[in-house]
Design an enzyme around this catalytic site. Sequence first.
Site: not given
Length: 315
Positions: A232-233, A257, A262, A281-282
């Site tokens: 999600a975040r 992720d 980041e 974050h992929v």
Amino acid sequence: MTDRPTVLVPHLVMARGTEPIAEAIRDRLGDVDLRVATDEAGTLDHAPDAEVVVTHRLSDELLEAASDLRWVHSLSAGLDHFDLDRLDERGLILTNSSGIHAQPIGEHVLGAMLHFERGFARAVAQQGRREWDRFGATELADRTVAVVGVGAIGTRVVELCDAVGATTVGVKRDPTEAPDALADCVTPGRLHEVLERADCAVLACPLTEETRGMIDAEALDAVGEGVLVNIARGEVVDEDALVEALDSGELRGAALDVFTEEPLPEESPLWDFENVLITPHVAGTTPHYWERAADQFAGNYRRYVAGEELRNRHL
């Protein structure tokens, strides 16, 4: 609204450049009046003529310069990068790309859960040591998976879990719109009840004031010895509480992720846990991104010109 509105793809659309999405839009809309900027100066030069902006982010400078702007289309599903209050004050239409990442993220989540069930981390470590040491594994089909946020992505996660035989329960603001494959679906007020029932908790909700920090120490205690998967975040999870839960051995593991900061800082203790799977974050990456993004926008563009209701509209 004009019959042939000017569409602007600003320079800040993506780090990889503007041409892929611009070319895909031209392929689908033919004689569309499309302006494509490669730098900030170009963006601001085209802004006064733009009735539509297609982007991931909308800078204050662009919003100020785009005096004729009527519609903003986000190339991502998340809208937390946009100043919703300011867009609303301007009376602008805002649509997003909900569903565009459902397949790749669904596969990512499925792979993350199988990573823990089938012991892939141990297998990779042993391979690196050229070590043959057989070990047991478990089955995802025996598990109950809680999907927190059953939108397009969450629904695809439910479908994939159903395909391998796992039981799924969901959390959704309107449970009456939940997919049939869910064994149960409840409102966010019953989040902890669902987390307690689950062997794995998948976070697929948007970042809002209600979801920020939602997975705190108490929620992680409800997950207990389960696995947490966050696509999600990062801000949905209290990272300090997560580190504490992992350090104490309370959680079986986590697949992450997204993160509060980041890139994930080198000093983050999350790097050090053997039972944490970190990806940068992929989860939403796919070779089909541009075609899917352009398909969504082109469909809404035709509706906009025809004066019809737009899909995935948030403002």
